[in-house]
Design a protein around this motif. Sequence first.
Motif, PDB file in Angstrom:
ATOM      1  N   GLN A 125       0.831  -1.210   0.000  1.00  0.00           N
ATOM      2  CA  GLN A 125       0.000   0.000   0.000  1.00  0.00           C
ATOM      3  C   GLN A 125       0.866   1.262   0.000  1.00  0.00           C
ATOM      4  N   PHE A 126       1.962   1.214   0.737  1.00  0.00           N
ATOM      5  CA  PHE A 126       2.872   2.356   0.821  1.00  0.00           C
ATOM      6  C   PHE A 126       3.477   2.656  -0.553  1.00  0.00           C
ATOM      7  N   VAL A 127       3.934   1.594  -1.235  1.00  0.00           N
ATOM      8  CA  VAL A 127       4.531   1.762  -2.561  1.00  0.00           C
ATOM      9  C   VAL A 127       3.491   2.277  -3.553  1.00  0.00           C
ATOM     10  N   ALA A 128       2.271   1.736  -3.486  1.00  0.00           N
ATOM     11  CA  ALA A 128       1.207   2.145  -4.403  1.00  0.00           C
ATOM     12  C   ALA A 128       0.874   3.627  -4.245  1.00  0.00           C
ATOM     13  N   LYS A 129       0.897   4.110  -3.018  1.00  0.00           N
ATOM     14  CA  LYS A 129       0.527   5.512  -2.768  1.00  0.00           C
ATOM     15  C   LYS A 129       1.681   6.474  -2.978  1.00  0.00           C
ATOM     16  N   HIS A 130       2.896   6.095  -2.545  1.00  0.00           N
ATOM     17  CA  HIS A 130       4.017   7.041  -2.547  1.00  0.00           C
ATOM     18  C   HIS A 130       5.088   6.734  -3.593  1.00  0.00           C
ATOM     19  N   ASP A 131       4.971   5.601  -4.287  1.00  0.00           N
ATOM     20  CA  ASP A 131       5.914   5.216  -5.336  1.00  0.00           C
ATOM     21  C   ASP A 131       7.341   5.101  -4.806  1.00  0.00           C
ATOM     22  N   ILE A 132       7.473   4.632  -3.589  1.00  0.00           N
ATOM     23  CA  ILE A 132       8.781   4.379  -2.991  1.00  0.00           C
ATOM     24  C   ILE A 132       8.612   3.364  -1.877  1.00  0.00           C
ATOM     25  N   LYS A 133       9.638   2.536  -1.654  1.00  0.00           N
ATOM     26  CA  LYS A 133       9.542   1.519  -0.614  1.00  0.00           C
ATOM     27  C   LYS A 133       9.745   2.118   0.772  1.00  0.00           C
ATOM     28  N   LEU A 134       9.125   1.486   1.734  1.00  0.00           N
ATOM     29  CA  LEU A 134       9.284   1.884   3.133  1.00  0.00           C
ATOM     30  C   LEU A 134      10.471   1.141   3.721  1.00  0.00           C
ATOM     31  N   GLY A 135      11.512   1.887   4.084  1.00  0.00           N
ATOM     32  CA  GLY A 135      12.716   1.269   4.636  1.00  0.00           C
ATOM     33  C   GLY A 135      12.809   1.443   6.135  1.00  0.00           C
ATOM     34  N   PHE A 136      13.957   1.079   6.690  1.00  0.00           N
ATOM     35  CA  PHE A 136      14.170   1.225   8.134  1.00  0.00           C
ATOM     36  C   PHE A 136      14.619   2.635   8.503  1.00  0.00           C
ATOM     37  N   VAL A 171      27.786  13.348   3.843  1.00  0.00           N
ATOM     38  CA  VAL A 171      26.644  13.418   4.759  1.00  0.00           C
ATOM     39  C   VAL A 171      25.671  14.498   4.288  1.00  0.00           C
ATOM     40  N   PRO A 172      24.778  14.167   3.354  1.00  0.00           N
ATOM     41  CA  PRO A 172      23.727  15.120   2.969  1.00  0.00           C
ATOM     42  C   PRO A 172      22.721  15.289   4.097  1.00  0.00           C
ATOM     43  N   ILE A 173      22.040  16.437   4.112  1.00  0.00           N
ATOM     44  CA  ILE A 173      21.199  16.818   5.245  1.00  0.00           C
ATOM     45  C   ILE A 173      19.716  16.820   4.885  1.00  0.00           C
ATOM     46  N   LEU A 174      18.908  16.120   5.680  1.00  0.00           N
ATOM     47  CA  LEU A 174      17.451  16.224   5.602  1.00  0.00           C
ATOM     48  C   LEU A 174      17.028  17.386   6.493  1.00  0.00           C
ATOM     49  N   ARG A 175      16.411  18.392   5.910  1.00  0.00           N
ATOM     50  CA  ARG A 175      16.042  19.602   6.652  1.00  0.00           C
ATOM     51  C   ARG A 175      14.676  19.450   7.321  1.00  0.00           C
ATOM     52  N   ASP A 176      14.556  20.015   8.533  1.00  0.00           N
ATOM     53  CA  ASP A 176      13.270  20.099   9.251  1.00  0.00           C
ATOM     54  C   ASP A 176      12.565  18.747   9.299  1.00  0.00           C
ATOM     55  N   THR A 177      13.254  17.758   9.839  1.00  0.00           N
ATOM     56  CA  THR A 177      12.699  16.404   9.860  1.00  0.00           C
ATOM     57  C   THR A 177      11.463  16.287  10.753  1.00  0.00           C
ATOM     58  N   ASP A 178      11.249  17.263  11.646  1.00  0.00           N
ATOM     59  CA  ASP A 178      10.041  17.228  12.470  1.00  0.00           C
ATOM     60  C   ASP A 178       8.792  17.517  11.637  1.00  0.00           C
ATOM     61  N   GLN A 179       8.977  18.017  10.419  1.00  0.00           N
ATOM     62  CA  GLN A 179       7.850  18.327   9.547  1.00  0.00           C
ATOM     63  C   GLN A 179       7.705  17.314   8.418  1.00  0.00           C
ATOM     64  N   LEU A 180       8.502  16.246   8.433  1.00  0.00           N
ATOM     65  CA  LEU A 180       8.486  15.249   7.367  1.00  0.00           C
ATOM     66  C   LEU A 180       7.824  13.960   7.810  1.00  0.00           C
ATOM     67  N   GLY A 181       7.010  13.390   6.930  1.00  0.00           N
ATOM     68  CA  GLY A 181       6.445  12.073   7.167  1.00  0.00           C
ATOM     69  C   GLY A 181       7.399  10.997   6.696  1.00  0.00           C
ATOM     70  N   LEU A 182       7.036   9.731   6.910  1.00  0.00           N
ATOM     71  CA  LEU A 182       7.912   8.631   6.517  1.00  0.00           C
ATOM     72  C   LEU A 182       8.174   8.638   5.015  1.00  0.00           C
ATOM     73  N   ALA A 183       7.134   8.924   4.218  1.00  0.00           N
ATOM     74  CA  ALA A 183       7.309   8.939   2.766  1.00  0.00           C
ATOM     75  C   ALA A 183       8.247  10.066   2.338  1.00  0.00           C
ATOM     76  N   ASP A 184       8.107  11.243   2.961  1.00  0.00           N
ATOM     77  CA  ASP A 184       8.991  12.371   2.629  1.00  0.00           C
ATOM     78  C   ASP A 184      10.444  12.030   2.934  1.00  0.00           C
ATOM     79  N   ILE A 185      10.657  11.368   4.058  1.00  0.00           N
ATOM     80  CA  ILE A 185      12.017  10.995   4.453  1.00  0.00           C
ATOM     81  C   ILE A 185      12.607   9.990   3.469  1.00  0.00           C
ATOM     82  N   GLU A 186      11.807   8.968   3.115  1.00  0.00           N
ATOM     83  CA  GLU A 186      12.300   7.954   2.175  1.00  0.00           C
ATOM     84  C   GLU A 186      12.642   8.578   0.828  1.00  0.00           C
TER      85      GLU A 186
END
Length: 412
Positions: free
Chosen positions: A230-241, A288-303
Amino acid sequence: MSQIKVPVFSESVSEGTLLGWNVQPGQAVKRGDVLAEIETDKVVLEVIAQEDGVLKSVTKNEGDTVLSEEVLGELGAGEAGAAAPTADAPVTSADPSQSAGGESQARTEQAVPAPAAQGERRDDLSPAVRKIMAEKGLEAADVPATGPRGNITKADALGAQPGQRPAAQAQAAVQLPAGARPEERVPMTRIRQKIAERLKEVQDTTAMLTTFNEVDMKPIMDLRRKYQDQFVAKHDIKLGFMSFFVRAATEALKQFPVVNASVDGKDIIYHGFYDIGIAVSTDRGLVVPILRDTDQLGLADIEKGIGEFAKKARANKLSMEDMSGGTFTITNGGTFGSMMSTPIINAPQSAILGMHNIVERPVVVNGEIVIRPMMYVALSYDHRIIDGRDSVQFLVTIKNLLEDPARLLLDL
């Protein structure tokens, strides 16, 4: 006639090294083509053609040190082949004892690498050569290696054709005398030099300590198994650890602000935002690339963010902006099979979280011995500002959030 200049470096970068030209004098180029590549101590930058034209001349060659906005060559109007290489153009010699300037250069410590086998991947290719080979569909065995260390030059790649294995490559590998003990001296890349410098600086200037814990990964693995399709179908990316660890680390940083802080002289700087670096291994070293404002990101945004960084890193497309700043770092040695390690802090940050391999081990749950997929986690921290109590509780918070992922959704 227009000048080809080095891109503007950031304030923290003073100089770079020209990795090589993707085109030769006399060749036509189009606006937007990558003319050359420059390595700094942070990233590999591309020199882009600003207009259509012909490369008339070059003033800097492969391996030369270049400064911000320094002139590299000239681009002018004309037809391909109208210009010949200048006296400053690179010289390729079949004799490895001759340098570009024609001087004899002893290489008694070097061993010439054996020719590449069909389908074999070589790790000594420059980005420019790798790009040319990819565009022409070349394998290493298709290209004669005439470089001074048995490496493939840009001229080699430009002149080769797919499937036409050079006669020199078809010959048997050079047989070394019995008892030979060959050595090769290879200069560090600028990125590797900077990594070494920063790691040593961290050891010299911080009171680094590491605390460990273990995480039962079964709840997250069950969650991924249940919702992956379901995650892949909606966000077109796999859910990782990694996305779970980023979310858990962000929540833990909120509870323990000192772990998200940094030291500046005698001051502690508390950051009211959460920019988490994700360590990525590349052929040129760890970045080491940086993910900005991770408190505002969902799992799909992070992946998606991590996936984009991985693509950029493999293609040497990471920018200085991608790697600037950061308040905390996560590194995953488990992808290489590491069971346990003590990661080194990414200065000027004060802590780094290390993930490791997931291994099925016997553990006690509710008084019974069961087999669970377990991961050791490590937190290295600067003991100058982070007390042992805070570091241990920070890691326990991450453990609790990962072992009960519902807490991440319910903000508990």
